[in-house]
Design a protein around this motif. Structure first.
Motif, PDB file in Angstrom:
ATOM      1  N   GLU A  75       0.829  -1.207   0.000  1.00 27.14           N
ATOM      2  CA  GLU A  75       0.000   0.000   0.000  1.00 27.14           C
ATOM      3  C   GLU A  75       0.863   1.258   0.000  1.00 27.14           C
ATOM      4  O   GLU A  75       0.696   2.131  -0.840  1.00 27.14           O
ATOM      5  CB  GLU A  75      -0.927  -0.017   1.229  1.00 27.14           C
ATOM      6  N   ILE A  77       3.847   2.344  -1.077  1.00 23.29           N
ATOM      7  CA  ILE A  77       4.971   2.044  -1.969  1.00 23.29           C
ATOM      8  C   ILE A  77       6.120   2.980  -1.573  1.00 23.29           C
ATOM      9  O   ILE A  77       5.887   4.138  -1.210  1.00 23.29           O
ATOM     10  CB  ILE A  77       4.553   2.337  -3.430  1.00 23.29           C
ATOM     11  N   PRO A  78       7.381   2.503  -1.609  1.00 17.94           N
ATOM     12  CA  PRO A  78       8.479   3.381  -1.171  1.00 17.94           C
ATOM     13  C   PRO A  78       8.715   4.577  -2.094  1.00 17.94           C
ATOM     14  O   PRO A  78       8.230   4.622  -3.226  1.00 17.94           O
ATOM     15  CB  PRO A  78       9.691   2.457  -1.161  1.00 17.94           C
ATOM     16  N   ARG A  79       9.456   5.521  -1.559  1.00 21.91           N
ATOM     17  CA  ARG A  79       9.815   6.703  -2.324  1.00 21.91           C
ATOM     18  C   ARG A  79      10.948   6.381  -3.299  1.00 21.91           C
ATOM     19  O   ARG A  79      11.056   6.981  -4.360  1.00 21.91           O
ATOM     20  CB  ARG A  79      10.279   7.776  -1.327  1.00 21.91           C
ATOM     21  N   GLU A 158      10.240   7.059   4.141  1.00 19.79           N
ATOM     22  CA  GLU A 158      10.151   7.964   2.991  1.00 19.79           C
ATOM     23  C   GLU A 158      10.263   9.435   3.391  1.00 19.79           C
ATOM     24  O   GLU A 158      10.359  10.306   2.542  1.00 19.79           O
ATOM     25  CB  GLU A 158       8.847   7.716   2.223  1.00 19.79           C
TER      26      GLU A 158
ATOM     27  N   PRO B  90       5.655  12.108   0.084  1.00 19.19           N
ATOM     28  CA  PRO B  90       6.871  11.603  -0.571  1.00 19.19           C
ATOM     29  C   PRO B  90       6.910  10.090  -0.772  1.00 19.19           C
ATOM     30  O   PRO B  90       7.821   9.623  -1.452  1.00 19.19           O
ATOM     31  CB  PRO B  90       7.974  12.037   0.387  1.00 19.19           C
ATOM     32  N   ALA B  91       5.970   9.324  -0.192  1.00 17.51           N
ATOM     33  CA  ALA B  91       5.999   7.879  -0.447  1.00 17.51           C
ATOM     34  C   ALA B  91       5.548   7.634  -1.883  1.00 17.51           C
ATOM     35  O   ALA B  91       5.074   8.556  -2.556  1.00 17.51           O
ATOM     36  CB  ALA B  91       5.080   7.165   0.537  1.00 17.51           C
ATOM     37  N   THR B  92       5.686   6.427  -2.334  1.00 15.77           N
ATOM     38  CA  THR B  92       5.179   5.892  -3.616  1.00 15.77           C
ATOM     39  C   THR B  92       5.930   6.320  -4.872  1.00 15.77           C
ATOM     40  O   THR B  92       5.617   5.853  -5.958  1.00 15.77           O
ATOM     41  CB  THR B  92       3.674   6.215  -3.869  1.00 15.77           C
ATOM     42  N   LEU B  93       6.900   7.245  -4.755  1.00 11.50           N
ATOM     43  CA  LEU B  93       7.530   7.767  -5.967  1.00 11.50           C
ATOM     44  C   LEU B  93       8.352   6.716  -6.722  1.00 11.50           C
ATOM     45  O   LEU B  93       8.646   6.885  -7.898  1.00 11.50           O
ATOM     46  CB  LEU B  93       8.424   8.970  -5.626  1.00 11.50           C
ATOM     47  N   ALA B  94       8.692   5.619  -6.042  1.00 10.65           N
ATOM     48  CA  ALA B  94       9.539   4.613  -6.694  1.00 10.65           C
ATOM     49  C   ALA B  94       8.824   3.898  -7.838  1.00 10.65           C
ATOM     50  O   ALA B  94       9.460   3.330  -8.712  1.00 10.65           O
ATOM     51  CB  ALA B  94      10.031   3.594  -5.668  1.00 10.65           C
ATOM     52  N   GLU B 126      -1.464  11.056   8.933  1.00  7.42           N
ATOM     53  CA  GLU B 126      -1.156  11.521   7.582  1.00  7.42           C
ATOM     54  C   GLU B 126       0.309  11.227   7.248  1.00  7.42           C
ATOM     55  O   GLU B 126       1.192  11.417   8.078  1.00  7.42           O
ATOM     56  CB  GLU B 126      -1.380  13.034   7.484  1.00  7.42           C
ATOM     57  N   ILE B 127       0.568  10.795   6.012  1.00  9.36           N
ATOM     58  CA  ILE B 127       1.949  10.668   5.550  1.00  9.36           C
ATOM     59  C   ILE B 127       2.508  12.079   5.370  1.00  9.36           C
ATOM     60  O   ILE B 127       3.607  12.400   5.777  1.00  9.36           O
ATOM     61  CB  ILE B 127       2.014   9.899   4.212  1.00  9.36           C
ATOM     62  N   VAL B 155      -2.819   6.872  -0.738  1.00 10.10           N
ATOM     63  CA  VAL B 155      -2.291   5.783   0.074  1.00 10.10           C
ATOM     64  C   VAL B 155      -3.203   5.543   1.295  1.00 10.10           C
ATOM     65  O   VAL B 155      -3.551   6.485   1.996  1.00 10.10           O
ATOM     66  CB  VAL B 155      -0.852   6.085   0.540  1.00 10.10           C
TER      67      VAL B 155
END
Lengths: 365, 518
Positions: A75, A77-79, A158, B90-94, B126-127, B155
């Motif tokens: 869920e 996902i890494p930065r 992250e 900033p998460a998920t950018l990969a 919150e992220i 997310v």
């Protein structure tokens, strides 16, 4: 002349599929790591595999991995910069640059994570790992067997948080790292088991990433050429066909955070009239044919789909599935008294002596 | 009189039925499914109206199960011009949105892709804070791009949908109400990439569903039918036409589901295996408490991995029109089929192709057409072909079951005449009346439902309160979708503890369903 192997998209797809065979039913889905690697390629980075023999003895090599709840990993996902930050903190602390990275486990989710890490950091990935398969705990590595401490390790998230951890031993490392992971939001991206090239050559299991790639390639090519994928897998892995059958019962229970259970196969074709049981704890642990153990950890036990050869995870085992159960010899490093103490049948609660799969299968095939 | 019309689009035929208040079949009709789908629907509508002779004004409900959305994705046709926004930086950018998608689809749907800050942790923190300015900037960029639909993911939106909702509000205000906005938490479950993929596909087919709904509405009006229109979704329940335009992706695989629900209704069996034999393929599914069991694995649609709910089905290449041939001494049945042309091409109908139907007639399983035209067939060929057909079906039944115990097997679909009354693994074999239009009946009798799939912290809320909250939300959703509150029941409940997390984080899934408000 240093021989460098570049991985393209097809090679990454193959490696991820092969890593599921080495995952022995557990280890998580290599999907996220695969997509991270594919993204890195699309951004113009290169993914290069390096034979461990090519690593200078005094170079610093740091394995990388993801840690935490599988539900969170899929869920949040890494930065993509987490492990790089962890490397930075760890290499500052150690006063050396990172020469290369590698997976701690060649099976499952963590097999593919270091690919994108190496690509983005501009360093090679060593064609080796610390398990040759998947295991559930941090200290179950050949690095541990050869006295490489898991810490100092660095854990990152992250948001640019990095925790540098020094633990009294590898069991404490596992315990403390889990706690930090929770505070990060359920996952941490980690750099651990920092070692020299010399230590690596002694402690790592060489060639496991190219083995995963060849396994994936064999499954794909046998589909294209309509040959038996199981034969292809056995040839590449040096494994044994233990049983062909249909699942007639699966029972599961969750104890101590682990999914334990048992699947019962009724024989088909040449195994008609026989019964095989597989017991698992995240990964497959033992295979019991007509009441007699025919394979056990640390050897690899994997269930493959009878027609496609694709590996079946313990989560998706269910009544009616037709599968072929195969056994693959583990690395010799696991077959030492220390290796068996860390990951042998007794560690998982089976009061039996470990007998290598080759011995057990003698005269059976 | 209050009549119901049910129409279901299959791979080979489009079936239609009209039911009376007691759910008895007044008329049924079949016509070939057409490449544009809508022509086949209209042909069947025309046919069933003529056959029934009823006053069209008495039809108060019209239920449609259609393949418009599936076809648009598989054929990459009539897709909307969309934008994709992910909230999670900033998460998920990969991994960028649409990574791993087939190139042709990515080119069409990946023109306007944004990843912005925000999103939540599993425990609701919150992220990063949601940034209104970022969304406003995107809205102004999209203003003159003829955007027809937008997919928004965030997310852990199944835990906290707030950021998706805020973004939607801003975009709606800036771009107007004509832009369809899909929020990922309303479609998929935990697993950001798969849920986002489902939302993107959904946004992409909103246009085709809008056109389908309008086309069908107009056709009904032309025939003098002033009915409330519903579209069937793949869990065996109905969506209002408006809802279907917003969530068209939920219609994928509604056809086999309609057959399963129709089989449950016609046979009165709530727990059974259903074999639906069509003209070209058979779908084998399983009923649990009267509803199709859901698939537990990630489902690929048009080459894209998604995680929204789908019925658990096994499809095999066996149908009434399956071509039978001898290949290197082996008798093969299907997967090639003469399809709807069976009434011209099969031997018993005067044609010259040996089909599975001819084999069934030759073996004496069914009387159809001119049986003398299959008398010459070699008896061993007929026997081997029959054995092959039985083995294909028995094998699929065994794979869909959950235990070795024999279960009731319900046979439906026009092609089910191929099958015997003795099936291995069946406690009994049921061939209900009107088995040949079970799918259209399944559409006509469908209920409406509401669903909740979220992660709760049991430590915070307590288990009972969490379950109650989820159940209430599901019931509210069902009523919102048009269910009569007095008939709404919880039809599915699942509690999945999440490993390696504190606070007793547990995922709770609840579905409630009820009959339409009269």
């Amino acid at each position: 002349m240093v021989e460098i192997k570049r991985l393209d998209e097809q090679a990454i797809e193959d490696l991820a599929l092969g890593a599921t065979v080495l995952g022995t039913g557990g280890g998580g889905d290599p999907y996220i790591g695969k997509l991270m690697a594919l993204s890195a390629l699309q951004e113009g980075h290169e993914i290069t595999l390096l034979d461990p023999k090519e690593i200078p003895d005094d170079a610093l090599v740091i394995p990388s991995a993801g840690m935490g709840a599988p539900t969170v990993i899929v869920e949040k996902i890494p930065r993509g910069t987490e492990v790089m930050n962890a490397f930075k903190v760890l290499s500052d602390y150690l006063g050396m640059d990172v020469y290369a990275t590698l997976p701690i486990e060649a099976g499952g989710l963590n097999s593919t994570i270091p690919l994108a890490v190496g690509a983005k950091a501009g360093i090679p990935i060593v064609d080796a790992d610390g398990m040759g398969r998947a295991f559930p705990e941090l200290q179950m590595t050949t690095f541990h067997l050869y006295g490489v401490p898991a810490t100092p390790m660095a854990l990152a998230d992250e948001r640019d948080n990095v925790v540098l951890l020094r633990a009294a031993n590898n069991y404490w490392a596992e315990w403390l790292a889990r706690t930090i992971t929770i505070k990060f939001g359920g996952t941490a991206w980690i750099a651990l088991y920092a070692m020299t090239g010399k230590q690596l050559k002694e402690a790592a299991i060489p060639g496991t990433l190219s083995l995963a790639q060849k396994l994936g390639e064999a499954i794909r090519e046998s589909k294209e050429s309509k040959e038996d994928p199981i034969d292809a897998i056995l040839e590449v892995s040096g494994g044994f066909r233990i049983f062909t059958g249909k699942i007639i019962d699966v029972s599961r229970r969750t104890t101590g955070g682990f999914a334990r259970g048992e699947a019962v196969f009724e024989g088909l074709d040449e195994h008609k009239g026989h019964t095989l049981k597989i017991q698992f704890q995240n990964e497959n642990l033992v295979a019991i044919l007509d009441g007699e153990i025919v394979a056990s950890v640390p050897d690899l036990i994997t269930v493959l789909d009878m027609t496609t050869g694709r590996p079946i995870t313990t989560e998706s085992l269910r009544y009616g599935y037709r599968g072929v159960v195969i056994g693959i010899p583990c690395s010799e490093k696991w077959r030492t008294p220390k290796g068996l103490e860390v990951a042998g049948p007794r560690y998982f609660g089976y009061d039996i002596d470990y007998i290598p799969i080759e011995k057990r299968m003698e005269g059976r095939e | 009189m209050t009549l119901r019309l049910g129409i279901d689009v299959g791979g080979t035929n489009t079936d239609a039925v009209i039911l009376n208040e007691k759910n008895n079949v007044i008329a049924k009709a079949k016509s070939p499914t057409t490449p544009d789908v809508m022509t086949g629907i209209l042909n069947s509508l025309e046919k069933v109206l003529n056959k029934s002779g009823v006053d069209p004004g008495e039809i108060k409900y019209a239920m449609l199960g259609t393949t418009h959305a599936t076809n648009a994705i598989v054929e990459r046709r009539n897709l909307a011009n969309i934008a994709v926004i992910r909230i999670g930086k900033p998460a998920t950018l990969a991994i960028a949105p649409l990574t791993g998608w087939p190139e042709d689809l990515k080119r069409k749907l990946g023109k306007y892709v944004y990843v912005i800050q925000g999103g939540h942790e599993y425990d609701g923190r919150e992220i990063a804070p949601f940034d209104e300015a970022e969304v406003k900037k995107i809205a102004s960029e999209l203003k003159d791009k003829n955007i027809e639909a937008i997919a928004i993911s965030s997310v852990f939106s199944p835990v906290n949908p707030e950021h998706e909702q805020k973004a939607a509000e801003i975009l709606r205000e800036a771009l107007g109400g004509d832009v369809e906005i899909t929020l990922s938490h309303e479609i998929g479950s935990i697993g950001l990439l798969e849920r986002e993929n489902a939302a993107i596909l959904n946004a992409a087919v909103t246009k085709v569903m809008k056109n389908a709904v309008h086309g069908f509405e107009n056709a009904l009006k032309e025939k003098g039918i002033h009915a409330r229109l519903y579209i069937t979704q793949n869990d065996g329940t109905l969506m209002s036409a408006d809802y279907a335009v917003r969530y068209p992706v939920l219609t994928i695989a509604s056809g086999p589901t309609n057959s399963l629900r129709g089989a449950a209704f016609l046979s009165n069996e709530k727990n059974a295996v259903v074999v639906d034999v069509g003209g070209t393929t058979s779908d084998i599914g399983i009923l649990v408490n009267g509803f199709p069991r859901e698939s537990s694995v990630a489902v690929e649609i048009g080459g894209v991995r998604t995680n929204f709910r789908m019925p658990d089905l096994i499809s095999i290449g066996l149908g009434g029109g399956s071509i039978v041939r001898v290949d290197n001494g082996d008798v093969r049945v299907g997967p090639e089929s003469v399809g709807y042309k069976i009434t011209e091409e099969a031997l018993v109908f005067g044609g010259d192709t040996l089909t599975a139907t001819d084999i069934a007639v030759a073996a004496g399983r069914y009387e159809l057409g001119d049986a003398t035209r299959v008398q010459h067939l070699d008896t061993s060929l007929v026997e081997r072909a029959i054995n092959r057909i039985d083995a294909m079906v028995e094998d699929a039944i065994d794979r869909i079951k959950t235990s070795p115990e024999p279960v009731p097997v319900v046979l439906v679909g026009g092609g089910s005449i191929l099958l015997s009354n003795r099936i291995k693994g069946a406690s009994k074999v049921i061939r209900p009346q009107n088995f040949d239009v079970a799918n259209a009946i399944g559409a006509a009798i469908a209920q409406v439902s509401g669903e909740v799939d979220r992660v709760y912290s049991l430590e915070q809320l307590g288990r009972e309160k969490a379950i109650e909250d989820a159940k209430n939300k599901a019931i509210k959703e069902a009523i919102k979708a048009g269910a009569d509150p007095s008939t709404v029941e919880i039809v599915n409940f699942e509690e999945i503890p999440l490993a390696y997390l504190p606070g007793n984080a547990t995922r709770i899934r609840v579905k409630a369903a009820g009959y339409l408000k009269a």
